[in-house]
Design a protein around this motif. Sequence first.
Motif, PDB file in Angstrom:
ATOM      1  N   GLU A  19       1.201  -1.484   0.278  1.00  8.29           N
ATOM      2  CA  GLU A  19       0.284   0.046   0.086  1.00  8.29           C
ATOM      3  C   GLU A  19       0.609   1.593   0.081  1.00  8.29           C
ATOM      4  OE1 GLU A  19      -2.860   2.208   3.254  1.00  8.29           O
ATOM      5  OE2 GLU A  19      -2.684   0.188   2.879  1.00  8.29           O
ATOM      6  N   ALA A  20       1.551   1.712   0.992  1.00  9.38           N
ATOM      7  CA  ALA A  20       3.099   2.238   0.795  1.00  9.38           C
ATOM      8  C   ALA A  20       3.500   2.781  -0.738  1.00  9.38           C
ATOM      9  CB  ALA A  20       3.629   2.212   2.132  1.00  9.38           C
ATOM     10  N   ALA A  21       3.840   1.195  -0.997  1.00  2.84           N
ATOM     11  CA  ALA A  21       4.509   1.834  -2.237  1.00  2.84           C
ATOM     12  C   ALA A  21       3.179   2.212  -3.306  1.00  2.84           C
ATOM     13  CB  ALA A  21       5.354   0.081  -2.729  1.00  2.84           C
ATOM     14  N   GLY A  22       2.500   1.735  -3.282  1.00  2.19           N
ATOM     15  CA  GLY A  22       1.541   2.520  -4.143  1.00  2.19           C
ATOM     16  C   GLY A  22       1.392   3.893  -3.867  1.00  2.19           C
ATOM     17  N   ILE A  23       1.095   4.824  -2.810  1.00  2.00           N
ATOM     18  CA  ILE A  23       1.029   6.170  -2.726  1.00  2.00           C
ATOM     19  C   ILE A  23       2.259   6.645  -3.198  1.00  2.00           C
ATOM     20  CG2 ILE A  23       1.124   7.226  -1.112  1.00  2.00           C
ATOM     21  CD1 ILE A  23      -0.495   5.178   0.652  1.00  2.00           C
ATOM     22  N   LYS A  24       3.567   5.673  -3.375  1.00  2.00           N
ATOM     23  CA  LYS A  24       4.503   6.625  -3.505  1.00  2.00           C
ATOM     24  C   LYS A  24       4.802   6.363  -5.395  1.00  2.00           C
ATOM     25  CE  LYS A  24       9.823   6.373  -2.687  1.00  2.00           C
ATOM     26  NZ  LYS A  24      10.366   6.280  -1.340  1.00  2.00           N
ATOM     27  N   ALA A  25       3.964   5.910  -5.885  1.00  2.00           N
ATOM     28  CA  ALA A  25       4.315   5.395  -6.967  1.00  2.00           C
ATOM     29  C   ALA A  25       3.086   6.666  -7.874  1.00  2.00           C
ATOM     30  CB  ALA A  25       3.626   3.455  -7.587  1.00  2.00           C
ATOM     31  N   GLY A  26       2.147   7.357  -7.095  1.00  2.00           N
ATOM     32  CA  GLY A  26       1.046   8.294  -7.617  1.00  2.00           C
ATOM     33  C   GLY A  26      -0.229   7.947  -6.748  1.00  2.00           C
ATOM     34  N   LEU A  27      -0.625   6.482  -6.541  1.00  2.00           N
ATOM     35  CA  LEU A  27      -1.860   6.779  -6.364  1.00  2.00           C
ATOM     36  C   LEU A  27      -2.288   7.291  -5.036  1.00  2.00           C
ATOM     37  CD1 LEU A  27      -2.035   2.520  -6.724  1.00  2.00           C
ATOM     38  CD2 LEU A  27      -2.677   4.449  -8.848  1.00  2.00           C
ATOM     39  N   ASN A  28      -4.061   7.344  -4.988  1.00  2.00           N
ATOM     40  CA  ASN A  28      -4.238   7.648  -3.209  1.00  2.00           C
ATOM     41  C   ASN A  28      -4.034   7.108  -2.192  1.00  2.00           C
ATOM     42  OD1 ASN A  28      -6.786   6.782  -3.903  1.00  2.00           O
ATOM     43  ND2 ASN A  28      -7.422   8.388  -5.252  1.00  2.00           N
ATOM     44  N   GLN A  29      -4.025   7.344  -1.372  1.00  2.00           N
ATOM     45  CA  GLN A  29      -4.419   5.588  -0.120  1.00  2.00           C
ATOM     46  C   GLN A  29      -5.452   5.269   0.062  1.00  2.00           C
ATOM     47  OE1 GLN A  29      -6.632   5.552   2.809  1.00  2.00           O
ATOM     48  NE2 GLN A  29      -5.242   4.026   3.158  1.00  2.00           N
ATOM     49  N   LYS A  30      -6.517   5.898  -0.717  1.00  2.00           N
ATOM     50  CA  LYS A  30      -7.918   4.508  -0.825  1.00  2.00           C
ATOM     51  C   LYS A  30      -7.623   3.525  -1.966  1.00  2.00           C
ATOM     52  CE  LYS A  30     -13.321   5.157  -1.382  1.00  2.00           C
ATOM     53  NZ  LYS A  30     -14.024   5.914  -1.177  1.00  2.00           N
ATOM     54  N   THR A  31      -7.275   4.475  -3.174  1.00  2.00           N
ATOM     55  CA  THR A  31      -7.052   3.590  -3.968  1.00  2.00           C
ATOM     56  C   THR A  31      -5.835   2.182  -3.832  1.00  2.00           C
ATOM     57  OG1 THR A  31      -7.349   5.169  -5.743  1.00  2.00           O
ATOM     58  CG2 THR A  31      -6.363   3.207  -6.674  1.00  2.00           C
ATOM     59  N   GLN A  85      -4.749   1.328  -0.865  1.00  2.67           N
ATOM     60  CA  GLN A  85      -5.715   0.531   0.379  1.00  2.67           C
ATOM     61  C   GLN A  85      -6.149  -0.851  -0.532  1.00  2.67           C
ATOM     62  OE1 GLN A  85      -8.323   1.293   3.105  1.00  2.67           O
ATOM     63  NE2 GLN A  85      -7.380   1.173   4.936  1.00  2.67           N
ATOM     64  N   LEU A  86      -7.650  -0.437  -1.304  1.00  2.00           N
ATOM     65  CA  LEU A  86      -8.226  -1.644  -2.115  1.00  2.00           C
ATOM     66  C   LEU A  86      -7.861  -2.513  -3.115  1.00  2.00           C
ATOM     67  CD1 LEU A  86     -11.633  -2.426  -2.431  1.00  2.00           C
ATOM     68  CD2 LEU A  86     -10.881  -0.591  -3.876  1.00  2.00           C
ATOM     69  N   LEU A  87      -6.791  -1.917  -3.862  1.00  2.00           N
ATOM     70  CA  LEU A  87      -6.267  -2.730  -4.803  1.00  2.00           C
ATOM     71  C   LEU A  87      -5.005  -3.848  -3.336  1.00  2.00           C
ATOM     72  CD1 LEU A  87      -5.268   0.202  -7.593  1.00  2.00           C
ATOM     73  CD2 LEU A  87      -6.820  -1.995  -7.825  1.00  2.00           C
ATOM     74  N   THR A  88      -4.404  -2.987  -2.979  1.00  2.00           N
ATOM     75  CA  THR A  88      -3.521  -4.056  -2.662  1.00  2.00           C
ATOM     76  C   THR A  88      -4.365  -5.304  -1.481  1.00  2.00           C
ATOM     77  OG1 THR A  88      -2.073  -2.071  -1.165  1.00  2.00           O
ATOM     78  CG2 THR A  88      -2.129  -4.350   0.262  1.00  2.00           C
ATOM     79  N   GLN A  89      -5.983  -5.015  -1.221  1.00  2.83           N
ATOM     80  CA  GLN A  89      -6.188  -6.018   0.285  1.00  2.83           C
ATOM     81  C   GLN A  89      -7.619  -6.936  -1.233  1.00  2.83           C
ATOM     82  OE1 GLN A  89      -9.263  -3.306   1.755  1.00  2.83           O
ATOM     83  NE2 GLN A  89      -8.343  -2.573   3.531  1.00  2.83           N
ATOM     84  N   GLU A  90      -7.850  -6.069  -2.445  1.00  2.00           N
ATOM     85  CA  GLU A  90      -8.574  -6.880  -3.620  1.00  2.00           C
ATOM     86  C   GLU A  90      -7.743  -7.840  -4.254  1.00  2.00           C
ATOM     87  OE1 GLU A  90     -11.712  -7.891  -3.640  1.00  2.00           O
ATOM     88  OE2 GLU A  90     -12.032  -6.662  -2.048  1.00  2.00           O
ATOM     89  N   THR A  91      -6.271  -7.410  -4.217  1.00  2.00           N
ATOM     90  CA  THR A  91      -5.157  -8.029  -4.760  1.00  2.00           C
ATOM     91  C   THR A  91      -5.098  -9.467  -4.054  1.00  2.00           C
ATOM     92  OG1 THR A  91      -3.979  -6.359  -6.180  1.00  2.00           O
ATOM     93  CG2 THR A  91      -2.749  -8.340  -6.155  1.00  2.00           C
ATOM     94  N   ALA A  92      -5.083  -9.155  -2.757  1.00  2.00           N
ATOM     95  CA  ALA A  92      -4.429 -10.039  -1.969  1.00  2.00           C
ATOM     96  C   ALA A  92      -5.653 -11.498  -1.630  1.00  2.00           C
ATOM     97  CB  ALA A  92      -4.158  -9.367  -0.680  1.00  2.00           C
ATOM     98  N   LEU A  93      -6.848 -10.631  -1.401  1.00  2.00           N
ATOM     99  CA  LEU A  93      -7.966 -11.985  -1.025  1.00  2.00           C
ATOM    100  C   LEU A  93      -8.200 -12.294  -3.047  1.00  2.00           C
ATOM    101  CD1 LEU A  93     -10.428 -12.852  -0.424  1.00  2.00           C
ATOM    102  CD2 LEU A  93     -12.026 -10.883  -1.345  1.00  2.00           C
ATOM    103  N   GLY A  94      -7.874 -11.653  -3.922  1.00  2.00           N
ATOM    104  CA  GLY A  94      -7.672 -12.625  -5.012  1.00  2.00           C
ATOM    105  C   GLY A  94      -6.587 -13.547  -5.702  1.00  2.00           C
ATOM    106  N   ALA A  95      -4.872 -13.381  -5.030  1.00  2.00           N
ATOM    107  CA  ALA A  95      -4.566 -14.551  -5.224  1.00  2.00           C
ATOM    108  C   ALA A  95      -5.031 -15.499  -4.287  1.00  2.00           C
ATOM    109  CB  ALA A  95      -3.349 -14.216  -4.913  1.00  2.00           C
ATOM    110  N   ALA A  96      -5.165 -15.140  -2.717  1.00  2.00           N
ATOM    111  CA  ALA A  96      -5.254 -16.520  -1.199  1.00  2.00           C
ATOM    112  C   ALA A  96      -6.442 -17.504  -2.795  1.00  2.00           C
ATOM    113  CB  ALA A  96      -5.715 -15.804  -0.582  1.00  2.00           C
ATOM    114  N   LYS A  97      -7.530 -16.476  -3.073  1.00  2.00           N
ATOM    115  CA  LYS A  97      -8.575 -17.728  -3.800  1.00  2.00           C
ATOM    116  C   LYS A  97      -8.234 -17.953  -4.587  1.00  2.00           C
ATOM    117  CE  LYS A  97     -13.679 -16.825  -5.276  1.00  2.00           C
ATOM    118  NZ  LYS A  97     -13.462 -18.104  -4.253  1.00  2.00           N
TER     119      LYS A  97
END
Length: 275
Positions: free
Chosen positions: A189-201, A203-215
């Motif tokens: 999430e912190a790396a995504g923010i550093k790459a140019g995303l806002n915090q909410k985006t 966070q959501l992309l990180t959470q859904e990616t983790a969930l999707g990979a586990a599924k």
Amino acid sequence: MNTKQIGFIGGGNMASSLIGGLVSNGYPADKLTVVDLDSEKLSYLNQTFGVNTLQDSKELATKADVLVLAIKPQHMQSVAQDLGQAIQDKSPVVVSIAAGIRVEALDRWLGGHLPIVRCMPNTPALVKTGATGLYANAQVTENQKDLVESLLRAVGVTVWVEEEHELDAVTALSGSGPAYFFMIMEALEAAGIKAGLNQKTAQLLTQETALGAAKMALESTEPASVLRQRVTSPGGTTERAIGILEEQGLRDILQAALLGAKERSIELSDELGNN
């Protein structure tokens, strides 16, 4: 299983999770009884799930067919010694979900020769996606093992181990494991923010990616290495990222972390079981 009386000594988060899972799976609430010193916890469990509540642990110990000790490890010795005679009289199968308490120590505190199952659940059990390692001593029958497995499967998957020392590895992998993944998510999430995303985006992309990979991993028959390779196109963005992770020694770091957690699990068991 639905005819068995299940008692819980302690009504904290893990006990509440197990009770919720059992009730939602159709287990009769009137077959479940909880003891806790906190009257507010008892009121919540009674109103939420319809279970019986008591404030006398010894009374519960004389009634339960399965007695779940859901108390903090540092309190286990005093509670077990206080309940020993009542448990000896009824001889229920005792289920301990206290980290670090070996079966030998618990059996000694309870008076000896009891069927005991030691469990190592993890915090995702609170959302019914837990992973629990279980070990049974020689006094536990196959029917009792099935009963305890049904209990823990109400909040996720279960795995039996043949040797108790394997629970130290279970503790290090799945018991502590959620924290490892949370830390990786935090870093992504912190790396995504550093790459140019806002915090909410981020966070959501990180959470859904983790969930999707586990599924995907759960639903696939392929090992994680194959799934990773399928995402990693030659010369692409993922390949570069994976190369950096390999260069930085991610595998060695995770291995060192897990082995360190296992070593600490052994140390805690030694400390808690010495008396």
